[in-house]
Motif scaffolding. Structure first.
Motif, PDB file in Angstrom:
ATOM      1  N   ILE A  78      32.177  40.541  37.132  1.00 37.44           N
ATOM      2  CA  ILE A  78      32.382  40.160  38.506  1.00 37.44           C
ATOM      3  C   ILE A  78      33.719  39.263  38.651  1.00 37.44           C
ATOM      4  O   ILE A  78      34.714  39.255  39.366  1.00 37.44           O
ATOM      5  CB  ILE A  78      31.267  39.622  39.194  1.00 37.44           C
ATOM      6  N   THR A  79      33.659  38.202  37.603  1.00 34.93           N
ATOM      7  CA  THR A  79      34.761  37.275  37.692  1.00 34.93           C
ATOM      8  C   THR A  79      36.151  37.949  37.349  1.00 34.93           C
ATOM      9  O   THR A  79      37.165  37.529  38.055  1.00 34.93           O
ATOM     10  CB  THR A  79      34.577  36.175  36.477  1.00 34.93           C
ATOM     11  N   ILE A  80      36.096  38.738  36.376  1.00 34.72           N
ATOM     12  CA  ILE A  80      37.530  39.442  36.257  1.00 34.72           C
ATOM     13  C   ILE A  80      38.043  40.449  37.431  1.00 34.72           C
ATOM     14  O   ILE A  80      39.114  40.364  37.713  1.00 34.72           O
ATOM     15  CB  ILE A  80      37.324  40.409  34.993  1.00 34.72           C
ATOM     16  N   TRP A  81      36.797  41.034  38.194  1.00 28.67           N
ATOM     17  CA  TRP A  81      37.266  41.841  39.302  1.00 28.67           C
ATOM     18  C   TRP A  81      37.863  40.804  40.329  1.00 28.67           C
ATOM     19  O   TRP A  81      38.928  41.431  40.776  1.00 28.67           O
ATOM     20  CB  TRP A  81      35.998  42.540  39.789  1.00 28.67           C
ATOM     21  N   LEU A  82      37.267  39.842  40.548  1.00 29.43           N
ATOM     22  CA  LEU A  82      37.576  38.796  41.573  1.00 29.43           C
ATOM     23  C   LEU A  82      39.150  38.179  41.203  1.00 29.43           C
ATOM     24  O   LEU A  82      39.617  37.919  41.915  1.00 29.43           O
ATOM     25  CB  LEU A  82      36.551  37.791  41.886  1.00 29.43           C
ATOM     26  N   VAL A  83      39.240  37.893  39.808  1.00 35.89           N
ATOM     27  CA  VAL A  83      40.657  37.278  39.636  1.00 35.89           C
ATOM     28  C   VAL A  83      41.821  38.208  39.747  1.00 35.89           C
ATOM     29  O   VAL A  83      42.668  38.099  40.208  1.00 35.89           O
ATOM     30  CB  VAL A  83      40.343  36.984  38.132  1.00 35.89           C
ATOM     31  N   ASN A  84      41.274  39.633  39.850  1.00 37.10           N
ATOM     32  CA  ASN A  84      42.413  40.714  39.977  1.00 37.10           C
ATOM     33  C   ASN A  84      42.436  41.296  41.235  1.00 37.10           C
ATOM     34  O   ASN A  84      43.298  42.111  41.577  1.00 37.10           O
ATOM     35  CB  ASN A  84      41.958  41.925  38.937  1.00 37.10           C
ATOM     36  N   LEU A  85      41.598  40.618  42.126  1.00 34.12           N
ATOM     37  CA  LEU A  85      41.525  40.854  43.407  1.00 34.12           C
ATOM     38  C   LEU A  85      42.890  41.098  44.170  1.00 34.12           C
ATOM     39  O   LEU A  85      43.256  41.755  45.156  1.00 34.12           O
ATOM     40  CB  LEU A  85      40.564  40.339  44.183  1.00 34.12           C
ATOM     41  N   ARG A  86      43.803  40.263  43.535  1.00 33.01           N
ATOM     42  CA  ARG A  86      45.102  40.201  44.380  1.00 33.01           C
ATOM     43  C   ARG A  86      45.810  41.550  44.419  1.00 33.01           C
ATOM     44  O   ARG A  86      46.681  41.812  45.359  1.00 33.01           O
ATOM     45  CB  ARG A  86      46.131  39.218  43.884  1.00 33.01           C
ATOM     46  N   HIS A  87      45.418  42.353  43.251  1.00 35.41           N
ATOM     47  CA  HIS A  87      46.110  43.767  43.154  1.00 35.41           C
ATOM     48  C   HIS A  87      45.808  44.691  44.368  1.00 35.41           C
ATOM     49  O   HIS A  87      46.466  45.657  44.382  1.00 35.41           O
ATOM     50  CB  HIS A  87      45.741  44.238  41.851  1.00 35.41           C
ATOM     51  N   VAL A  88      44.619  44.374  44.984  1.00 33.68           N
ATOM     52  CA  VAL A  88      44.295  45.061  46.086  1.00 33.68           C
ATOM     53  C   VAL A  88      45.442  45.174  47.066  1.00 33.68           C
ATOM     54  O   VAL A  88      45.407  46.272  47.836  1.00 33.68           O
ATOM     55  CB  VAL A  88      42.972  44.463  46.728  1.00 33.68           C
ATOM     56  N   ALA A  89      46.403  44.201  46.954  1.00 35.95           N
ATOM     57  CA  ALA A  89      47.202  44.143  48.128  1.00 35.95           C
ATOM     58  C   ALA A  89      48.401  44.807  47.859  1.00 35.95           C
ATOM     59  O   ALA A  89      49.290  45.369  48.626  1.00 35.95           O
ATOM     60  CB  ALA A  89      47.429  42.633  48.558  1.00 35.95           C
ATOM     61  N   TYR A  90      48.616  45.220  46.456  1.00 40.34           N
ATOM     62  CA  TYR A  90      49.658  45.631  45.976  1.00 40.34           C
ATOM     63  C   TYR A  90      50.232  47.034  46.662  1.00 40.34           C
ATOM     64  O   TYR A  90      51.304  47.470  47.064  1.00 40.34           O
ATOM     65  CB  TYR A  90      49.977  45.727  44.629  1.00 40.34           C
ATOM     66  N   GLY A  91      49.335  48.058  46.485  1.00 39.46           N
ATOM     67  CA  GLY A  91      49.387  49.484  46.706  1.00 39.46           C
ATOM     68  C   GLY A  91      49.867  49.559  48.291  1.00 39.46           C
ATOM     69  O   GLY A  91      50.780  50.322  48.679  1.00 39.46           O
ATOM     70  N   PRO A  92      48.878  48.860  49.224  1.00 36.65           N
ATOM     71  CA  PRO A  92      49.221  48.814  50.554  1.00 36.65           C
ATOM     72  C   PRO A  92      50.686  48.321  50.837  1.00 36.65           C
ATOM     73  O   PRO A  92      51.495  48.833  51.816  1.00 36.65           O
ATOM     74  CB  PRO A  92      48.079  48.019  51.258  1.00 36.65           C
ATOM     75  N   ALA A  93      51.158  47.323  49.984  1.00 40.05           N
ATOM     76  CA  ALA A  93      52.140  46.727  50.425  1.00 40.05           C
ATOM     77  C   ALA A  93      53.492  47.721  49.929  1.00 40.05           C
ATOM     78  O   ALA A  93      54.448  47.649  50.876  1.00 40.05           O
ATOM     79  CB  ALA A  93      52.315  45.350  49.780  1.00 40.05           C
ATOM     80  N   LEU A  94      53.314  48.483  48.871  1.00 36.49           N
ATOM     81  CA  LEU A  94      54.464  49.356  48.314  1.00 36.49           C
ATOM     82  C   LEU A  94      54.472  50.321  49.375  1.00 36.49           C
ATOM     83  O   LEU A  94      55.402  50.795  49.692  1.00 36.49           O
ATOM     84  CB  LEU A  94      53.695  49.960  47.209  1.00 36.49           C
ATOM     85  N   THR A  95      53.208  50.925  50.130  1.00 38.08           N
ATOM     86  CA  THR A  95      53.260  51.956  51.076  1.00 38.08           C
ATOM     87  C   THR A  95      54.211  51.514  52.121  1.00 38.08           C
ATOM     88  O   THR A  95      55.107  52.227  52.625  1.00 38.08           O
ATOM     89  CB  THR A  95      51.820  52.196  51.460  1.00 38.08           C
ATOM     90  N   LEU A  96      53.849  50.173  52.713  1.00 38.67           N
ATOM     91  CA  LEU A  96      54.773  49.818  53.846  1.00 38.67           C
ATOM     92  C   LEU A  96      56.159  49.556  53.400  1.00 38.67           C
ATOM     93  O   LEU A  96      57.060  49.909  54.207  1.00 38.67           O
ATOM     94  CB  LEU A  96      53.975  48.448  54.226  1.00 38.67           C
ATOM     95  N   ALA A  97      56.369  49.026  52.196  1.00 40.18           N
ATOM     96  CA  ALA A  97      57.941  48.949  51.774  1.00 40.18           C
ATOM     97  C   ALA A  97      58.538  50.209  51.599  1.00 40.18           C
ATOM     98  O   ALA A  97      59.810  50.260  51.591  1.00 40.18           O
ATOM     99  CB  ALA A  97      57.829  48.179  50.320  1.00 40.18           C
ATOM    100  N   HIS A  98      57.878  51.211  51.193  1.00 42.47           N
ATOM    101  CA  HIS A  98      58.602  52.586  51.142  1.00 42.47           C
ATOM    102  C   HIS A  98      58.447  53.306  52.255  1.00 42.47           C
ATOM    103  O   HIS A  98      57.929  54.582  52.170  1.00 42.47           O
ATOM    104  CB  HIS A  98      57.841  53.178  49.726  1.00 42.47           C
ATOM    105  N   SER A  99      58.454  52.622  53.350  1.00 40.54           N
ATOM    106  CA  SER A  99      58.282  53.498  54.736  1.00 40.54           C
ATOM    107  C   SER A  99      57.099  54.521  54.977  1.00 40.54           C
ATOM    108  O   SER A  99      57.662  55.618  55.111  1.00 40.54           O
ATOM    109  CB  SER A  99      59.818  54.056  54.925  1.00 40.54           C
ATOM    110  N   GLN A 100      56.259  53.956  54.569  1.00 42.15           N
ATOM    111  CA  GLN A 100      54.861  54.564  54.748  1.00 42.15           C
ATOM    112  C   GLN A 100      54.846  56.027  54.094  1.00 42.15           C
ATOM    113  O   GLN A 100      54.061  57.002  54.427  1.00 42.15           O
ATOM    114  CB  GLN A 100      54.617  54.821  56.201  1.00 42.15           C
ATOM    115  N   LYS A 101      55.550  56.118  52.776  1.00 41.98           N
ATOM    116  CA  LYS A 101      55.429  57.162  52.233  1.00 41.98           C
ATOM    117  C   LYS A 101      54.075  57.736  51.663  1.00 41.98           C
ATOM    118  O   LYS A 101      53.525  57.148  51.056  1.00 41.98           O
ATOM    119  CB  LYS A 101      56.352  57.276  50.745  1.00 41.98           C
ATOM    120  N   ARG A 102      53.805  59.158  51.990  1.00 44.75           N
ATOM    121  CA  ARG A 102      52.569  59.563  51.943  1.00 44.75           C
ATOM    122  C   ARG A 102      52.517  60.008  50.391  1.00 44.75           C
ATOM    123  O   ARG A 102      52.999  61.053  50.340  1.00 44.75           O
ATOM    124  CB  ARG A 102      52.138  60.629  52.915  1.00 44.75           C
ATOM    125  N   ARG A 103      51.766  59.694  49.335  1.00 45.55           N
ATOM    126  CA  ARG A 103      51.687  60.180  48.026  1.00 45.55           C
ATOM    127  C   ARG A 103      50.451  60.801  47.858  1.00 45.55           C
ATOM    128  O   ARG A 103      49.365  60.447  48.343  1.00 45.55           O
ATOM    129  CB  ARG A 103      51.659  58.857  47.220  1.00 45.55           C
TER     130      ARG A 103
END
Lengths: 253, 112
Positions: A78-103
């Protein structure tokens, strides 16, 4: 068709160019991980497997530290999941940065495993090249970065052993490598544009005190997770109060 | 279960969860779009606070204070820590900071 092939080649070459600084940057910390894990008596296969499948810098050192402290298994996970939790935001941010590209799901699965902090920072820069949202470009950056991490770990295992044998002082100095690594992360967290973030320093102080109290009370290894959770949730509550107050004063957020 | 078996399970679960954290929200975002945007500020603040909070605790645990009442050891650790922080602030390089910290800790051991 040749035109398409040329385009693909250009995307790969662009990806390799952008990924090379990450490759170089990953060598020293992954070597340090390889050497440090040996100090903790991990077998080479364990060290390589961790780098190969966890592939997340900070949390690999955290796992090392938690294992050495004989932390309960579920608490470590659980500690490792929580330490890496920042990764949760990366994919959505990439989607927004790449003009909502549907992958496609396959595309996300194949690129997502390599979406580390540095890879994300590189591929999520303001788009001046059209290639940045291409799958082949993203894969080239991710694979090169991954190669740097695995290569560095292997080098740390290989060179590390002989280095420690030849220079015994290195073994003593390695005792401070983990605190030094954590200090670097802390300094990065409390500094923003060369200014100290006093709010965050107070939060870190509160987390430390709470941890020491819980530890003294005999709460055990769960005190790490518990203290960090309580303090970080308190941080969100303060943030929402401040934003609510500003809204009440009519300040635009 | 033996120690290695337990370790493999911990690693597999930690890695699986990390991978899901990387791909899950990305997949959701491509499907749900910016409808989830209103919560992103709070989750970002929580993550920003949680990571340093856990790291500061791990740092406390990792400090090599083998003998709590050894004042010279305290001076050695404190000196190396201050130097590490100065280098981290000046260089902003992980590798250089860790190496400098280790070197400082080793050099300061000669005060003993």
């Amino acid at each position: 068709m040749p035109n398409k092939e040329n385009k693909q080649k250009r995307f790969v070459s662009q990806g390799l160019q952008d990924g090379f600084p990450i490759f170089l940057g990953y060598l020293p910390p992954s070597m340090a991980f390889g050497m440090m894990a040996q100090q903790f008596h991990w077998a080479p296969w364990q060290i390589l497997l961790t780098s190969a499948i966890l592939y997340a810098g900070t949390s690999q050192f955290v796992l090392l530290s938690l294992t050495a402290a004989h932390s309960p298994g579920w608490s470590s996970v659980i500690t490792i999941w929580l330490v890496n939790l920042r990764h949760v935001a990366y994919g959505p941010a990439l989607t927004l940065a790449h003009s909502q590209k549907r992958r496609s799901l396959l595309e996300i699965l194949s690129i997502g495993w390599g979406l580390t902090d540095e890879v994300f920072a590189t591929v999520c820069q303001p788009v001046e090249h059209k290639s940045r949202d291409e799958r082949i470009y993203l894969l080239a950056v991710a694979i090169l970065a991954y190669g740097g991490w695995i290569g560095g770990t292997a080098l740390g295992i290989g060179v590390g052993q002989s280095m420690l044998h030849e220079i015994p002082h290195a073994s003593y100095a390695l005792g401070f490598s983990l605190p030094a690594l954590f200090l670097y992360i802390l300094v990065s967290a409390v500094m923003h544009q060369k200014r100290w973030q006093w709010q965050r320093i107070k939060l870190l102080f509160a987390a430390s005190i709470l941890y020491l109290i819980l530890k003294a009370a005999g709460v055990g290894m769960i005190s790490i997770l518990l203290s960090a959770l309580i303090v970080s949730i308190q941080g969100v509550v303060s943030f929402s109060r401040i934003t609510a107050g500003k809204r009440g004063e009519g300040v635009e957020l | 279960m033996n120690l290695h078996g337990q370790w493999v399970w911990i690693l597999a679960l930690a890695a699986g969860g990390t991978w899901l954290e990387r791909v899950g929200p990305w997949f959701l975002m491509t499907r749900l779009g910016p409808r989830l945007d209103k919560y992103s500020r709070y989750s970002a603040v929580w993550v920003e606070n949680f990571v340093p909070a856990i790291v500061v605790i791990l740092w406390i645990r990792a400090i090599p204070l083998t003998h709590r009442f050894d004042m010279i050891l305290w001076v050695q650790v404190l000196g190396a820590s201050v130097l590490t922080m100065v280098v981290a602030r000046m260089t902003n390089s992980l590798a250089f900071t860790v190496l400098s910290g280790m070197a400082a800790y080793w050099v300061l051991s000669f005060i003993r």
